[in-house]
Design a protein around this motif. Structure first.
Motif, mmCIF file in Angstrom:
data_model
loop_
_atom_site.group_PDB
_atom_site.id
_atom_site.type_symbol
_atom_site.label_atom_id
_atom_site.label_comp_id
_atom_site.label_asym_id
_atom_site.label_seq_id
_atom_site.Cartn_x
_atom_site.Cartn_y
_atom_site.Cartn_z
ATOM 1 N N PHE A 10 37.844 34.397 36.712
ATOM 2 C CA PHE A 10 37.082 35.162 35.726
ATOM 3 C C PHE A 10 35.951 34.326 35.153
ATOM 4 O O PHE A 10 34.799 34.772 35.092
ATOM 5 C CB PHE A 10 37.996 35.658 34.602
ATOM 6 C CG PHE A 10 37.271 36.434 33.531
ATOM 7 C CD1 PHE A 10 36.926 37.761 33.742
ATOM 8 C CD2 PHE A 10 36.936 35.841 32.320
ATOM 9 C CE1 PHE A 10 36.240 38.489 32.757
ATOM 10 C CE2 PHE A 10 36.261 36.556 31.334
ATOM 11 C CZ PHE A 10 35.909 37.880 31.553
ATOM 12 N N ALA A 11 36.254 33.111 34.749
ATOM 13 C CA ALA A 11 35.255 32.243 34.129
ATOM 14 C C ALA A 11 34.208 31.751 35.119
ATOM 15 O O ALA A 11 33.081 31.418 34.727
ATOM 16 C CB ALA A 11 35.940 31.048 33.475
ATOM 17 N N ASP A 12 34.546 31.731 36.410
ATOM 18 C CA ASP A 12 33.631 31.197 37.430
ATOM 19 C C ASP A 12 32.672 32.237 37.994
ATOM 20 O O ASP A 12 31.667 31.871 38.619
ATOM 21 C CB ASP A 12 34.431 30.598 38.597
ATOM 22 C CG ASP A 12 35.188 29.344 38.210
ATOM 23 O OD1 ASP A 12 34.869 28.768 37.148
ATOM 24 O OD2 ASP A 12 36.095 28.954 38.964
ATOM 25 N N TYR A 13 32.959 33.508 37.801
ATOM 26 C CA TYR A 13 32.150 34.552 38.451
ATOM 27 C C TYR A 13 30.721 34.543 37.929
ATOM 28 O O TYR A 13 30.489 34.494 36.718
ATOM 29 C CB TYR A 13 32.781 35.921 38.218
ATOM 30 C CG TYR A 13 32.089 37.023 38.979
ATOM 31 C CD1 TYR A 13 32.110 37.063 40.369
ATOM 32 C CD2 TYR A 13 31.392 38.029 38.307
ATOM 33 C CE1 TYR A 13 31.464 38.073 41.077
ATOM 34 C CE2 TYR A 13 30.751 39.045 38.999
ATOM 35 C CZ TYR A 13 30.790 39.059 40.385
ATOM 36 O OH TYR A 13 30.147 40.047 41.076
ATOM 37 N N LYS A 14 29.761 34.575 38.846
ATOM 38 C CA LYS A 14 28.346 34.520 38.479
ATOM 39 C C LYS A 14 27.566 35.733 38.976
ATOM 40 O O LYS A 14 26.337 35.755 38.917
ATOM 41 C CB LYS A 14 27.718 33.226 39.004
ATOM 42 C CG LYS A 14 28.233 31.973 38.297
ATOM 43 C CD LYS A 14 27.592 30.723 38.851
ATOM 44 C CE LYS A 14 27.919 29.505 37.992
ATOM 45 N NZ LYS A 14 29.351 29.279 37.812
ATOM 46 N N GLY A 15 28.277 36.734 39.476
ATOM 47 C CA GLY A 15 27.620 37.960 39.891
ATOM 48 C C GLY A 15 27.153 37.931 41.332
ATOM 49 O O GLY A 15 26.986 36.863 41.928
ATOM 50 N N ILE A 16 26.950 39.117 41.889
ATOM 51 C CA ILE A 16 26.455 39.257 43.256
ATOM 52 C C ILE A 16 25.728 40.594 43.372
ATOM 53 O O ILE A 16 26.195 41.604 42.862
ATOM 54 C CB ILE A 16 27.598 39.164 44.292
ATOM 55 C CG1 ILE A 16 27.059 39.259 45.725
ATOM 56 C CG2 ILE A 16 28.640 40.231 44.032
ATOM 57 C CD1 ILE A 16 26.220 38.100 46.145
ATOM 58 N N THR A 17 24.568 40.573 43.998
ATOM 59 C CA THR A 17 23.854 41.823 44.276
ATOM 60 C C THR A 17 23.728 41.951 45.791
ATOM 61 O O THR A 17 23.457 40.974 46.481
ATOM 62 C CB THR A 17 22.452 41.827 43.632
ATOM 63 O OG1 THR A 17 21.721 40.678 44.076
ATOM 64 C CG2 THR A 17 22.559 41.795 42.116
ATOM 65 N N GLY A 18 23.921 43.141 46.291
ATOM 66 C CA GLY A 18 23.876 43.350 47.730
ATOM 67 C C GLY A 18 25.153 42.862 48.396
ATOM 68 O O GLY A 18 26.114 42.449 47.743
ATOM 69 N N LEU A 19 25.143 42.881 49.713
ATOM 70 C CA LEU A 19 26.301 42.459 50.503
ATOM 71 C C LEU A 19 26.066 41.042 51.010
ATOM 72 O O LEU A 19 25.150 40.809 51.797
ATOM 73 C CB LEU A 19 26.510 43.405 51.685
ATOM 74 C CG LEU A 19 27.664 43.065 52.637
ATOM 75 C CD1 LEU A 19 29.003 43.143 51.902
ATOM 76 C CD2 LEU A 19 27.659 44.012 53.837
ATOM 77 N N PRO A 20 26.867 40.064 50.549
ATOM 78 C CA PRO A 20 26.696 38.699 51.050
ATOM 79 C C PRO A 20 26.979 38.612 52.540
ATOM 80 O O PRO A 20 27.730 39.419 53.083
ATOM 81 C CB PRO A 20 27.709 37.881 50.233
ATOM 82 C CG PRO A 20 28.618 38.862 49.604
ATOM 83 C CD PRO A 20 27.960 40.194 49.606
ATOM 84 N N LYS A 21 26.381 37.643 53.182
ATOM 85 C CA LYS A 21 26.524 37.506 54.625
ATOM 86 C C LYS A 21 27.696 36.609 54.964
ATOM 87 O O LYS A 21 27.823 35.499 54.459
ATOM 88 C CB LYS A 21 25.234 36.949 55.238
ATOM 89 C CG LYS A 21 25.189 37.016 56.752
ATOM 90 C CD LYS A 21 23.820 36.595 57.270
ATOM 91 C CE LYS A 21 23.752 36.718 58.792
ATOM 92 N NZ LYS A 21 22.421 36.322 59.311
ATOM 93 N N ASP A 22 28.552 37.093 55.832
ATOM 94 C CA ASP A 22 29.679 36.307 56.313
ATOM 95 C C ASP A 22 29.166 35.188 57.218
ATOM 96 O O ASP A 22 28.141 35.333 57.891
ATOM 97 C CB ASP A 22 30.642 37.219 57.084
ATOM 98 C CG ASP A 22 31.908 36.508 57.544
ATOM 99 O OD1 ASP A 22 32.321 35.550 56.862
ATOM 100 O OD2 ASP A 22 32.463 36.925 58.575
ATOM 101 N N LYS A 23 29.876 34.061 57.241
ATOM 102 C CA LYS A 23 29.471 32.976 58.122
ATOM 103 C C LYS A 23 29.581 33.402 59.589
ATOM 104 O O LYS A 23 30.300 34.355 59.929
ATOM 105 C CB LYS A 23 30.311 31.725 57.881
ATOM 106 C CG LYS A 23 31.760 31.863 58.289
ATOM 107 C CD LYS A 23 32.526 30.546 58.213
ATOM 108 C CE LYS A 23 32.541 29.976 56.826
ATOM 109 N NZ LYS A 23 33.471 28.815 56.715
ATOM 110 N N LYS A 24 28.887 32.734 60.452
ATOM 111 C CA LYS A 24 28.861 33.099 61.863
ATOM 112 C C LYS A 24 30.209 32.829 62.523
ATOM 113 O O LYS A 24 30.807 31.770 62.358
ATOM 114 C CB LYS A 24 27.764 32.307 62.585
ATOM 115 C CG LYS A 24 27.466 32.803 63.982
ATOM 116 C CD LYS A 24 26.262 32.071 64.562
ATOM 117 C CE LYS A 24 25.927 32.606 65.948
ATOM 118 N NZ LYS A 24 24.734 31.919 66.528
ATOM 119 N N ARG A 25 30.712 33.816 63.258
ATOM 120 C CA ARG A 25 31.987 33.680 63.981
ATOM 121 C C ARG A 25 31.725 33.832 65.481
ATOM 122 O O ARG A 25 30.803 34.544 65.889
ATOM 123 C CB ARG A 25 32.976 34.763 63.555
ATOM 124 C CG ARG A 25 33.030 35.031 62.057
ATOM 125 C CD ARG A 25 33.912 34.103 61.306
ATOM 126 N NE ARG A 25 33.817 34.343 59.872
ATOM 127 C CZ ARG A 25 34.430 33.617 58.956
ATOM 128 N NH1 ARG A 25 35.205 32.618 59.313
ATOM 129 N NH2 ARG A 25 34.280 33.895 57.666
#
Length: 354
Positions: A194-209
């Motif tokens: 909870f204290a660490d969350y800094k927000g996110i807009t859009g869909l973050p990109k997953d690392k390459k697999r």
């Protein structure tokens, strides 16, 4: 997937029906799904000129937390702002009456105005929620007059959202003003999600697999009354769990439901499966929940910022004739899913439960 993911999956099932009997989580509010200690919700507040999120966390019926966070803004040359307020309230009152508070991160007059705004949100959101009757898992939309948000607004309530059950506030024209970004639960004193969350807009990109689909022989798997079809690229990890190398995990299981929870079970599970867990955040805007008469479909996208992992999880909860619930869970890294949608969607379509 690793063993930690498997353990977390099993743990999630084990705690699904913890909130059976509990006092009112908010003063004067009757909730369809009772809040559990540690549950929280974050909103993106579009009324600020800079990116801003506001979070509320429930500790117990007399203790809450409110947090405001805004990242550093290079254009306006303003530093990041992170203010946390811990409050205690009168447990016996039928409205929000603060009996004490502790503030961290505030420093100037501007912050004093911000703290007053956070106080007002606590009072107002609780007061407005008291007027809403939520006796089912259905959403409720109301038109209201809310001065702090410019006057005439539309407020959408959803019992799957913790605390105030508020999903969004929009203006008269439908433009967003205050919208859920993530919901979650803190499960230990050492969990700082909870204290660490800094927000996110859009869909973050997953690392390459480096997954490549290969031809394989299909076969049917089953557990109790549940059946579905996979293929020989999947390996059995347990009697009711299968792994696709380190890219996906599939499980089917059944759980008994306490008698007083049989009607609410699908909604309780849908809410539980939508929650963020330790340092892994569920992205509300990318989730999908479809509640039917006998089955509920839950799709969530989760983000691990420290590891650059984005996973997509599909769950189908089926209420059986004996009152128990059958559950299918398929979790796959998002970069793998995006390139193989037809394959994974095809597996999900083969699932059945009686």
């Amino acid at each position: 997937m690793n063993l930690k993911t498997i353990r977390n999956t099993i743990a999630a099932l084990a705690v699904a029906f913890i909130p059976l009997i509990a006092p009112a989580a908010l003063p004067g509010v009757r909730q369809y799904i009772q809040d559990t200690s540690g549950e929280y919700v974050y909103y993106r507040d579009y009324t600020f000129k800079t990116d801003s999120i506001i979070g509320f966390i429930y500790y117990d019926e007399g203790t809450y937390g409110v947090r405001y966070y805004a990242p550093e803004n290079e254009k306006t040359r303003t530093p990041a702002k992170d203010i946390m307020i811990y409050v205690t309230v009168d447990r016996n009152a039928d409205k929000m009456i603060l009996t004490g508070e502790s503030i961290k991160g505030a420093s100037d007059a501007v912050d004093a105005d911000l703290i007053n705004y956070l106080h007002d949100l606590l009072y107002e959101l609780n007061s407005r929620r008291q007027k809403i009757d939520m006796a089912s898992p259905s959403k409720v939309k109301v038109e209201d007059d809310y001065v702090y948000f410019g006057g005439k607004v539309q407020m959408l309530y959803n019992p799957l959202v913790p605390m105030f059950n508020l999903e969004s506030i929009s203006d008269a024209g439908g433009s967003p003003l205050f919208v859920v970004e993530t919901t979650g639960i803190v499960t230990s004193n050492g969990d700082t999600s909870f204290a660490d969350y800094k927000g996110i807009t859009g869909l973050p990109k997953d690392k390459k697999r480096h997954y490549k689909k290969t031809a394989a022989e299909p076969f049917e798997i089953s557990f109790g009354t549940q059946k579905m079809t996979i293929d020989s690229t999947w390996k059995t990890a347990m009697e009711n769990m299968w792994l696709l190398d380190d890219y996906a995990i599939l499980s089917i299981t059944e759980m008994n439901v306490p008698g007083d929870m049989k009607e609410k079970a699908p909604a309780v599970l849908a809410r539980r499966y939508s929650l963020s867990t330790a340092q892994t955040y569920s992205l509300w805007n990318h989730s999908k929940i479809v509640m039917g008469e006998n089955s509920t479909f839950v799709m969530t996208v989760t983000w691990q910022p420290d590891a650059d992992n984005v996973t997509r999880s599909f769950k189908i909860v089926t209420r059986k004739s004996d009152g128990a619930c059958a559950l299918m869970t398929l979790t796959v890294f998002d970069s793998v899913y995006q390139k193989n949608r037809q394959y994974f969607d095809g597996i999900i379509k083969t699932y059945s439960a009686e």
